[in-house]
Design a protein around this motif. Structure first.
Motif, PDB file in Angstrom:
ATOM      1  N   GLU A 105       0.832  -1.207   0.000  1.00 45.72           N
ATOM      2  CA  GLU A 105       0.000   0.000   0.000  1.00 45.72           C
ATOM      3  C   GLU A 105       0.867   1.257   0.000  1.00 45.72           C
ATOM      4  O   GLU A 105       0.543   2.244  -0.662  1.00 45.72           O
ATOM      5  CB  GLU A 105      -0.918   0.007   1.226  1.00 45.72           C
ATOM      6  N   LEU A 106       1.964   1.205   0.750  1.00 42.10           N
ATOM      7  CA  LEU A 106       2.881   2.332   0.809  1.00 42.10           C
ATOM      8  C   LEU A 106       3.533   2.578  -0.555  1.00 42.10           C
ATOM      9  O   LEU A 106       3.667   3.728  -0.987  1.00 42.10           O
ATOM     10  CB  LEU A 106       3.941   2.049   1.875  1.00 42.10           C
ATOM     11  N   VAL A 107       3.897   1.511  -1.249  1.00 41.33           N
ATOM     12  CA  VAL A 107       4.465   1.634  -2.597  1.00 41.33           C
ATOM     13  C   VAL A 107       3.451   2.291  -3.532  1.00 41.33           C
ATOM     14  O   VAL A 107       3.784   3.213  -4.280  1.00 41.33           O
ATOM     15  CB  VAL A 107       4.910   0.258  -3.143  1.00 41.33           C
ATOM     16  N   MET A 108       2.204   1.833  -3.486  1.00 37.53           N
ATOM     17  CA  MET A 108       1.159   2.413  -4.339  1.00 37.53           C
ATOM     18  C   MET A 108       0.957   3.897  -4.013  1.00 37.53           C
ATOM     19  O   MET A 108       0.791   4.719  -4.919  1.00 37.53           O
ATOM     20  CB  MET A 108      -0.147   1.639  -4.190  1.00 37.53           C
ATOM     21  N   PHE A 109       0.970   4.231  -2.730  1.00 38.54           N
ATOM     22  CA  PHE A 109       0.842   5.629  -2.312  1.00 38.54           C
ATOM     23  C   PHE A 109       1.960   6.472  -2.921  1.00 38.54           C
ATOM     24  O   PHE A 109       1.713   7.551  -3.469  1.00 38.54           O
ATOM     25  CB  PHE A 109       0.870   5.718  -0.780  1.00 38.54           C
ATOM     26  N   VAL A 110       3.198   5.994  -2.827  1.00 33.15           N
ATOM     27  CA  VAL A 110       4.345   6.740  -3.356  1.00 33.15           C
ATOM     28  C   VAL A 110       4.211   6.908  -4.863  1.00 33.15           C
ATOM     29  O   VAL A 110       4.406   8.013  -5.395  1.00 33.15           O
ATOM     30  CB  VAL A 110       5.672   6.037  -2.985  1.00 33.15           C
ATOM     31  N   GLU A 157      13.951  -1.758  -5.156  1.00 35.32           N
ATOM     32  CA  GLU A 157      14.001  -0.575  -4.291  1.00 35.32           C
ATOM     33  C   GLU A 157      13.115  -0.726  -3.056  1.00 35.32           C
ATOM     34  O   GLU A 157      13.195   0.090  -2.139  1.00 35.32           O
ATOM     35  CB  GLU A 157      13.574   0.660  -5.083  1.00 35.32           C
ATOM     36  N   VAL A 158      12.280  -1.750  -3.033  1.00 31.92           N
ATOM     37  CA  VAL A 158      11.377  -1.963  -1.898  1.00 31.92           C
ATOM     38  C   VAL A 158      12.150  -2.737  -0.830  1.00 31.92           C
ATOM     39  O   VAL A 158      12.017  -3.943  -0.664  1.00 31.92           O
ATOM     40  CB  VAL A 158      10.098  -2.708  -2.319  1.00 31.92           C
ATOM     41  N   ALA A 190      13.459  10.525   2.194  1.00 34.57           N
ATOM     42  CA  ALA A 190      14.733  10.635   1.472  1.00 34.57           C
ATOM     43  C   ALA A 190      14.671   9.881   0.149  1.00 34.57           C
ATOM     44  O   ALA A 190      15.149  10.366  -0.881  1.00 34.57           O
ATOM     45  CB  ALA A 190      15.875  10.107   2.340  1.00 34.57           C
ATOM     46  N   TYR A 191      14.053   8.702   0.165  1.00 34.21           N
ATOM     47  CA  TYR A 191      13.904   7.909  -1.062  1.00 34.21           C
ATOM     48  C   TYR A 191      13.096   8.682  -2.100  1.00 34.21           C
ATOM     49  O   TYR A 191      13.481   8.766  -3.262  1.00 34.21           O
ATOM     50  CB  TYR A 191      13.239   6.574  -0.739  1.00 34.21           C
ATOM     51  N   VAL A 192      11.982   9.264  -1.684  1.00 33.74           N
ATOM     52  CA  VAL A 192      11.122  10.017  -2.604  1.00 33.74           C
ATOM     53  C   VAL A 192      11.904  11.182  -3.214  1.00 33.74           C
ATOM     54  O   VAL A 192      11.845  11.414  -4.421  1.00 33.74           O
ATOM     55  CB  VAL A 192       9.841  10.513  -1.888  1.00 33.74           C
ATOM     56  N   ARG A 193      12.652  11.912  -2.394  1.00 36.09           N
ATOM     57  CA  ARG A 193      13.437  13.039  -2.922  1.00 36.09           C
ATOM     58  C   ARG A 193      14.477  12.556  -3.941  1.00 36.09           C
ATOM     59  O   ARG A 193      14.671  13.203  -4.976  1.00 36.09           O
ATOM     60  CB  ARG A 193      14.098  13.816  -1.784  1.00 36.09           C
ATOM     61  N   ARG A 194      15.135  11.422  -3.656  1.00 37.97           N
ATOM     62  CA  ARG A 194      16.109  10.878  -4.618  1.00 37.97           C
ATOM     63  C   ARG A 194      15.433  10.528  -5.937  1.00 37.97           C
ATOM     64  O   ARG A 194      15.932  10.855  -7.014  1.00 37.97           O
ATOM     65  CB  ARG A 194      16.791   9.618  -4.058  1.00 37.97           C
ATOM     66  N   LYS A 195      14.284   9.849  -5.849  1.00 38.93           N
ATOM     67  CA  LYS A 195      13.566   9.444  -7.069  1.00 38.93           C
ATOM     68  C   LYS A 195      13.093  10.660  -7.854  1.00 38.93           C
ATOM     69  O   LYS A 195      13.202  10.691  -9.083  1.00 38.93           O
ATOM     70  CB  LYS A 195      12.382   8.540  -6.728  1.00 38.93           C
ATOM     71  N   LEU A 196      12.570  11.660  -7.177  1.00 37.75           N
ATOM     72  CA  LEU A 196      12.116  12.872  -7.850  1.00 37.75           C
ATOM     73  C   LEU A 196      13.285  13.583  -8.522  1.00 37.75           C
ATOM     74  O   LEU A 196      13.152  14.110  -9.628  1.00 37.75           O
ATOM     75  CB  LEU A 196      11.407  13.816  -6.875  1.00 37.75           C
ATOM     76  N   SER A 197      14.433  13.572  -7.880  1.00 41.16           N
ATOM     77  CA  SER A 197      15.631  14.175  -8.455  1.00 41.16           C
ATOM     78  C   SER A 197      16.069  13.409  -9.706  1.00 41.16           C
ATOM     79  O   SER A 197      16.417  14.021 -10.711  1.00 41.16           O
ATOM     80  CB  SER A 197      16.750  14.182  -7.416  1.00 41.16           C
TER      81      SER A 197
END
Length: 90
Positions: free
Chosen positions: A43-48, A60-61, A74-81
């Motif tokens: 569910e957390l993966v789907m949310f992200v 990555e999970v 931090a993971y989200v910021r890396r992926k967005l970057s």
């Protein structure tokens, strides 16, 4: 709202219903605290993916990316970057 705030909001709305903000520190392990189980991770993966419009790869999970508010932020910021860099290279 920053990434950690969005993640906390999602955690409390979906996994800690009726919980207090003090019940979870941003460094606390979701798994060790019993907040999220393996189904919850999905569910957390789907949310992200839906919230940030990024694709989470299977490899990555891992706890280093998904086991606390701060790690996930931090993971989200890396992926967005990474997404931003790949778009600017196109």
């Amino acid at each position: 709202m920053n990434e950690e705030a969005k993640i906390r909001e999602f955690i409390f709305e979906n996994f800690m219903i009726g919980g207090n903000e003090e019940d979870l520190d941003n460094e606390d392990s979701f798994l060790e605290k019993g907040v999220i189980d393996s189904t919850g991770i999905l569910e957390l993966v789907m949310f992200v993916e839906e919230t940030y419009d990024i694709e989470v790869e299977d490899d990555e999970v891992i706890p280093e990316n998904f086991d606390s508010v701060n790690k996930l932020g931090a993971y989200v910021r890396r992926k967005l970057s990474e997404v931003s860099l790949s778009k600017s290279d196109s």
